[in-house]
Design a protein around this motif. Structure first.
Motif, PDB file in Angstrom:
ATOM      1  N   LEU A   1       0.818  -1.205   0.000  1.00 26.45           N
ATOM      2  CA  LEU A   1       0.000   0.000   0.000  1.00 26.45           C
ATOM      3  C   LEU A   1       0.854   1.259   0.000  1.00 26.45           C
ATOM      4  O   LEU A   1       0.553   2.230  -0.706  1.00 26.45           O
ATOM      5  N   VAL A   2       1.923   1.260   0.763  1.00 18.39           N
ATOM      6  CA  VAL A   2       2.808   2.427   0.787  1.00 18.39           C
ATOM      7  C   VAL A   2       3.483   2.608  -0.566  1.00 18.39           C
ATOM      8  O   VAL A   2       3.623   3.736  -1.070  1.00 18.39           O
ATOM      9  N   THR A   3       3.905   1.494  -1.187  1.00 19.24           N
ATOM     10  CA  THR A   3       4.546   1.586  -2.511  1.00 19.24           C
ATOM     11  C   THR A   3       3.586   2.155  -3.550  1.00 19.24           C
ATOM     12  O   THR A   3       3.945   3.044  -4.332  1.00 19.24           O
ATOM     13  N   VAL A   4       2.347   1.647  -3.554  1.00 15.28           N
ATOM     14  CA  VAL A   4       1.348   2.159  -4.489  1.00 15.28           C
ATOM     15  C   VAL A   4       1.072   3.636  -4.227  1.00 15.28           C
ATOM     16  O   VAL A   4       0.933   4.443  -5.158  1.00 15.28           O
ATOM     17  N   GLY A   5       1.010   4.007  -2.953  1.00 17.63           N
ATOM     18  CA  GLY A   5       0.775   5.412  -2.621  1.00 17.63           C
ATOM     19  C   GLY A   5       1.892   6.317  -3.097  1.00 17.63           C
ATOM     20  O   GLY A   5       1.638   7.414  -3.620  1.00 17.63           O
ATOM     21  N   LEU A   6       3.145   5.863  -2.963  1.00 24.42           N
ATOM     22  CA  LEU A   6       4.278   6.662  -3.444  1.00 24.42           C
ATOM     23  C   LEU A   6       4.259   6.790  -4.961  1.00 24.42           C
ATOM     24  O   LEU A   6       4.525   7.871  -5.520  1.00 24.42           O
TER      25      LEU A   6
ATOM     26  N   LEU B   1       1.064  11.948  -9.878  1.00 23.76           N
ATOM     27  CA  LEU B   1       0.429  13.266  -9.781  1.00 23.76           C
ATOM     28  C   LEU B   1       1.447  14.384  -9.991  1.00 23.76           C
ATOM     29  O   LEU B   1       1.157  15.397 -10.648  1.00 23.76           O
ATOM     30  N   LEU B   2       2.644  14.207  -9.434  1.00 18.21           N
ATOM     31  CA  LEU B   2       3.692  15.215  -9.623  1.00 18.21           C
ATOM     32  C   LEU B   2       4.089  15.312 -11.093  1.00 18.21           C
ATOM     33  O   LEU B   2       4.292  16.413 -11.635  1.00 18.21           O
ATOM     34  N   LEU B   3       4.184  14.165 -11.769  1.00 15.55           N
ATOM     35  CA  LEU B   3       4.557  14.160 -13.181  1.00 15.55           C
ATOM     36  C   LEU B   3       3.502  14.845 -14.035  1.00 15.55           C
ATOM     37  O   LEU B   3       3.823  15.644 -14.939  1.00 15.55           O
ATOM     38  N   ILE B   4       2.243  14.549 -13.749  1.00 15.70           N
ATOM     39  CA  ILE B   4       1.161  15.209 -14.494  1.00 15.70           C
ATOM     40  C   ILE B   4       1.179  16.709 -14.242  1.00 15.70           C
ATOM     41  O   ILE B   4       0.957  17.520 -15.154  1.00 15.70           O
ATOM     42  N   GLY B   5       1.443  17.076 -12.994  1.00 21.13           N
ATOM     43  CA  GLY B   5       1.509  18.500 -12.686  1.00 21.13           C
ATOM     44  C   GLY B   5       2.621  19.202 -13.425  1.00 21.13           C
ATOM     45  O   GLY B   5       2.485  20.363 -13.852  1.00 21.13           O
ATOM     46  N   LEU B   6       3.749  18.504 -13.622  1.00 17.76           N
ATOM     47  CA  LEU B   6       4.873  19.116 -14.334  1.00 17.76           C
ATOM     48  C   LEU B   6       4.600  19.252 -15.830  1.00 17.76           C
ATOM     49  O   LEU B   6       4.991  20.228 -16.472  1.00 17.76           O
ATOM     50  N   THR B   7       3.938  18.243 -16.406  1.00 24.50           N
ATOM     51  CA  THR B   7       3.795  18.210 -17.869  1.00 24.50           C
ATOM     52  C   THR B   7       2.520  18.856 -18.384  1.00 24.50           C
ATOM     53  O   THR B   7       2.509  19.424 -19.481  1.00 24.50           O
ATOM     54  N   GLU B   8       1.439  18.763 -17.668  1.00 23.11           N
ATOM     55  CA  GLU B   8       0.144  19.178 -18.184  1.00 23.11           C
ATOM     56  C   GLU B   8      -0.381  20.478 -17.599  1.00 23.11           C
ATOM     57  O   GLU B   8      -1.240  21.117 -18.192  1.00 23.11           O
ATOM     58  N   SER B   9       0.081  20.835 -16.416  1.00 26.05           N
ATOM     59  CA  SER B   9      -0.488  22.024 -15.783  1.00 26.05           C
ATOM     60  C   SER B   9       0.161  23.284 -16.331  1.00 26.05           C
ATOM     61  O   SER B   9       1.260  23.254 -16.885  1.00 26.05           O
ATOM     62  N   ASP B  10      -0.551  24.394 -16.171  1.00 29.55           N
ATOM     63  CA  ASP B  10      -0.045  25.701 -16.588  1.00 29.55           C
ATOM     64  C   ASP B  10       0.450  26.526 -15.409  1.00 29.55           C
ATOM     65  O   ASP B  10       0.527  27.759 -15.482  1.00 29.55           O
ATOM     66  N   ILE B  11       0.747  25.851 -14.316  1.00 25.25           N
ATOM     67  CA  ILE B  11       1.221  26.566 -13.130  1.00 25.25           C
ATOM     68  C   ILE B  11       2.594  27.160 -13.423  1.00 25.25           C
ATOM     69  O   ILE B  11       3.533  26.449 -13.803  1.00 25.25           O
ATOM     70  N   ASP B  12       2.690  28.461 -13.257  1.00 28.18           N
ATOM     71  CA  ASP B  12       3.934  29.169 -13.568  1.00 28.18           C
ATOM     72  C   ASP B  12       4.674  29.473 -12.270  1.00 28.18           C
ATOM     73  O   ASP B  12       4.589  30.556 -11.706  1.00 28.18           O
TER      74      ASP B  12
END
Length: 571
Positions: free
Chosen positions: A507-512, A518-529
């Motif tokens: 469970l901890v491995t899956v959570g990590l 989520l971090l990868l999606i945030g880096l590639t898809e988000s427009d957060i500047d």
């Protein structure tokens, strides 16, 4: 204006809770504590009330609604530690027994330790031979009634005091003889000092027993003393490990493990099972605190310990307080006139509920300094010291922790028959808790040792069919079946523990991995500047990863999602 004052007073009342603490002389101290008050505040309040400076040896014990005992953590909020509803009831007791109680700086501290050890003697925690028992009781007499006076002390005067759970007339005469002949002229503080010296030399000095079972299902008591870790089983001490040899202590569920390194670098692992997970956690915390107090030279050396080998599971705990060496050093700096000690008179004590022997009185005093509500009095009944440590709770007929303790049976029968112990058999080798009762005439109500297991007698044996002839092979069969059942249960618990650990790891491995996604999606898809995200996006490595790996993966995933949606629409 009046409404504001009333609302303000109501808010202040809501932030305060009534608390009653029972002291070592059975007097009661009542106070109000704030919602955010920590345990140290209450300790300081009590020590100021008693004019006590060497306070680090003492602690406050309380009982939760599940009858599990706890030590109040001085670094945490009192209210958050309490699981019951106010008013709260607690007991002021010795938490860390001094390595040498006779070397304590102030007389008031020695007197309080004397009261604690006197309780231990009465409740069966301090076991000793008959000769030592008589001497200790004579010291108590000398400290509390002074020199023998034929006019004030008639024949048999020592029988009016209850020093032990049960004792014989022969022992009473021996106590009186020592008091008359050997202790005349000793002041109360001298008699108490000699009492402490004698008690400190005994093997069970400072024992706070925790009932457990070993891997074979045999009953045992674990204890932490100033010298080290002790295991008492059956009629002897089977393990003694010094604090410097203890490397770590762990627990999980009901299982307690102690790791030690003794002579020639030989490693030892001791495994025991507590009655409940709460009792096991209390055992572990007591062990961590005692090891930190007696082993380290400075409190700065104390580290936070974990109950598990894995960082993401288990409990974490750190002892917060001075260590023994620091306490001794700070005591040496005390410079004040000795405070006045108000020693209590000899009157019956509520802490000794099993006493009902006619004119026999308890040597533990009872005084009242404050009026307390009846609900507080009822709460205090659960804090009796008949079992100084973790209580044993019977849950079913298959629960191995349902064995009766001799003292419990004797307290239930106390008003019906006067019990004595044989002089030659009063020995700590017979039992651990409470002080053994060894009169042959009382043998039916005593526990019997069978293959290392303590089987309850008395009340349970009366229900047996005495008219049925006994099969000589039946006890062996029963013991064998019991041993196999306990071993199977222990194996199942170990397997379940391993499976649970593996599931937690997955469970901890899956959570990590999910967090990284989520971090990868945030880096590639988000427009957060954001500055650090912009810097990461502009690196060549990230651009290569984005165009060569992430974009094809995203197109493949989108294609599969569209295919599934079309398939669902067509059906």
């Amino acid at each position: 204006m009046l409404s504001r004052l009333r609302s303000g007073s109501i808010r202040n009342l809501d932030r305060e809770f009534d608390c009653t603490v029972r002291l070592l002389d059975d007097s009661e101290y009542s106070c109000s504590i704030q919602r955010d008050a920590k345990g140290l505040y209450l300790i300081d309040l009590l020590c100021h009330h008693m004019n006590l400076l060497e306070k680090d040896y003492f602690g406050i014990r309380f009982v939760d609604p599940e009858k599990q005992r706890h030590w109040l953590d001085i670094s945490k909020s009192i209210i958050k530690q309490m699981k019951s509803q106010p008013p709260y009831t607690m007991c002021f007791r010795v938490k860390f027994y001094p390595t040498d109680p006779s070397a304590l700086k102030e007389e008031i501290t020695r007197y309080l330790v004397f009261l604690q050890i006197k309780r231990d003697l009465y409740h069966g925690r301090l076991l000793c031979k008959t000769s030592d028992a008589a001497l200790l009781a004579a010291y108590i007499l000398q400290a509390e009634i002074g020199d023998y006076d034929a006019g004030k002390h008639p024949e048999g005067y020592s029988s009016k005091f209850q020093f032990f759970p049960k004792h014989s007339e022969k022992l009473e005469r021996k106590i009186a003889d020592i008091h008359k002949a050997e202790l005349s002229g000793q002041s109360p503080d001298t008699a108490e000092l000699n009492f402490l010296k004698k008690a400190q030399s005994l093997e069970t000095y400072g024992v706070d027993p925790h009932p457990c079972k070993d891997v074979s299902g045999n009953a045992a008591f674990l204890a932490f003393t100033p010298s080290g870790f002790v295991v008492l089983q059956g009629n002897k001490r089977i393990h003694f490990i010094k604090w410097v040899e203890v490397s770590k202590m762990k627990f999980e569920g009901k299982t307690f493990n102690l790791y030690a390194i003794q002579k020639e670098e030989s490693k030892i692992i001791l495994t025991y099972f507590a009655p409940t997970p709460e009792a096991c956690k209390h055992l572990w915390k007591c062990g961590v605190e005692n090891q930190a107090f007696y082993k380290f030279e400075k409190s700065s050396q104390v580290r936070t310990v974990s109950s598990s080998n894995l960082f993401f599971k288990g409990s974490r705990f750190r002892y917060s307080g001075k260590v023994a060496k620091e306490v001794i050093e700070s005591s040496a700096k005390i410079k004040r006139s000795p405070p006045e000690i108000h020693r209590s008179g000899l009157v019956p004590s509520r802490s000794c509920p099993s006493i009902s022997h006619g004119s026999r009185l308890s040597s533990v005093p009872r005084t009242r300094r404050r009026a307390v509500h009846i609900s507080i009095m009822e709460g205090l009944e659960s804090l009796r010291d008949s079992a100084h440590s973790t209580p044993v709770r019977s849950t079913s007929h298959t629960d191995a922790f349902g064995t009766r303790i001799p003292g419990k049976i004797s307290s239930a029968v106390g008003s019906e028959s006067t019990s004595v112990i044989a002089d030659e058999l009063y020995s700590p080798a017979n039992s651990v808790l409470p002080t053994p009762v060894s009169d042959p005439s009382l043998e039916p109500i005593l526990p019997r040792q069978t293959n290392g297991n303590t089987s309850s007698g008395g009340i349970e044996e009366k229900d047996c069919d005495t008219g049925t002839p006994a099969d000589p092979e039946e006890p062996a069969r029963g013991a064998s079946a019991l041993s196999e059942g306990v071993n199977d249960r222990a194996e199942r618990e170990q397997v379940n523990t391993f499976v649970l650990s593996v599931v937690r790891l997955l469970l901890v491995t899956v959570g990590l991995l999910f967090a990284l996604l989520l971090l990868l999606i945030g880096l590639t898809e988000s427009d957060i500047d954001v500055a650090f995200l912009r810097d990461i996006r502009q690196t060549p490595e990230f651009e290569q990863f984005h165009y060569e790996y992430f974009c094809p993966l995203r197109r493949w995933f989108a294609c599969k999602v569209r295919y599934l949606l079309n398939l669902l629409i067509d059906t």
